[in-house]
Design an enzyme around this catalytic site. Structure first.
Site: not given
Length: 394
Positions: A82, A140
């Site tokens: 991400d 994350e």
């Protein structure tokens, strides 16, 4: 052939590929839990590499698995995928094309490296033992993190041990950081909702103004750590927001106010103490002023705790490649790789990507100017190969 020579041979064909993958991902970032196109890109390239996808995982998680057919351990490697809500301010040909979204922490690098690792292992299966699992993890950067869901869905059930790699702008090229024990901060959040009674500013005696109480609570909480934790404990508590009222109507005493912040501890033992004290102090101060409060405590990521054996594997692999091992330096940065290490032994390590002669490559993570020296991509790929070969005793 020794590990150094094998790692160099296996990685050599990927020097351009790892950059191409990274550039594509960097130019097309997606925020936490929104990584739909990123996941599709990963699935496409795993399929082209002949790496089967292990099904059964929700969201944008992608897990590839190779079975050598030879007895041996199941070893997992993880990459986060991400990006962050940062507007990139770099003049690069592969600059983010998404306004306000940027790979400012290197997750594009991690995914590119792991895709190359999966491809080269698929093409060199005769070198493998047991199984290798490639975990491409969403979310994350945002609570509750993508790792906790993957673990609940069983990604670690058949894994013997796990490794995670992170590029580090704080370390020069040719340097790695990995040490036993707690290596990242446990990270959690608190929100104290203070309930008063609104009224007119001309008659404060007829109201219960929550804002002075919020200031008292915020000030008191900043003293919590040194007063309530042992001198040997490593922890920080930051009050980051005190809010209430409307700046357009300064003659209105508001009904409520909020005190919010972030707390971190090295190791997972201190957080319960910190949370209990936040609740006790907040409720006590509010009661003293005749107000009440609702204390909301959110456990975030636990502390990464690296295992002795796995750290030893990383160190031996790094030394074989001639990388310097950085001195142990504690960090309060949080990392949800910790959830995997709660289930199985593992090691999370950082690979230097800064060129001392190019200061831009030392820009901090989560910064709009974040860049790396891309030679570090090959360093990280060689290191992951060497870690694997060391782990299976090649």
């Amino acid at each position: 052939m020794n590990i150094q020579a094998q790692a160099a041979r296996l990685a050599a064909p990927y020097e351009e590929t790892v950059r191409e993958y990274r550039h594509h991902l960097h130019a097309n970032p997606e925020l936490s839990f929104e990584e739909v196109k990123t996941a599709a890109f990963i699935r496409e390239h795993l399929a082209l590499s002949g790496v089967p996808e292990e099904k059964g995982y929700s969201g944008n998680a992608v897990v590839g698995i190779l079975d050598s057919g030879v007895p041996g351990p199941t070893i997992a490697f993880r990459a986060d995928i991400d990006a962050l809500p940062v507007d990139e301010d770099n003049d690069l040909p592969y600059k983010s094309t998404v306004p306000g979204v940027m790979h400012a922490c290197g997750h594009d690098c991690h995914a590119a490296i792991l895709l190359c690792l999966a491809d080269l292992m698929s093409k060199n299966r005769a070198l493998l033992k047991g199984k290798v699992k490639f975990i491409f993890q969403p979310g994350e950067e945002k609570f509750p993190g993508g790792a906790v869901t993957l673990c609940k869905e069983g990604v670690m059930k058949d894994v013997d041990f796990i490794f995670g790699c992170h590029v580090a702008s704080g370390h020069p090229l040719g340097t790695i950081s990995c040490f036993e024990g707690p290596s990242s901060g446990a990270c959690s959040e608190f929100n104290v909702h203070i309930l008063g009674k609104g009224g007119h500013s001309s008659a404060p005696d007829q109201a219960l103004n929550p804002l002075p109480v919020a200031c008292a609570v915020g000030t008191a909480l900043t003293t919590l750590r040194p007063e309530k934790l042992s001198p040997g404990a490593t922890a920080v508590l930051s009050v980051t927001t005190i809010r209430g009222g409307d700046p357009k109507y300064l003659n209105v005493i508001p009904d409520d106010a909020w005190v919010s912040g972030d707390t971190r501890a090295l190791g997972n033992e201190s957080m319960d103490t910190i949370f209990a004290e936040i609740k006790r102090m907040s409720e006590g101060i509010c009661a003293a002023y005749g107000l009440t409060c609702d204390v909301q405590l959110t456990y975030g990521f636990p502390s990464c705790v690296n295992s002795e054996r796995e750290v030893g594997i990383v160190h031996k692999a790094a030394e074989t490649l001639g990388f310097a091992i950085a001195p142990k330096k504690l960090s309060m940065g949080a990392e949800d790789f910790a959830f995997y290490e709660l289930e199985k032994p593992g090691a999370f390590f950082h690979v230097g990507v800064a060129d001392p002669e190019r200061p831009i490559t030392s820009s901090p993570h989560h910064n709009c100017h974040f860049q790396i020296d891309e030679r570090g991509l090959m360093d990280a790929l060689r290191l992951e190969i060497a870690v694997y070969l060391q782990a299976i005793g090649a």
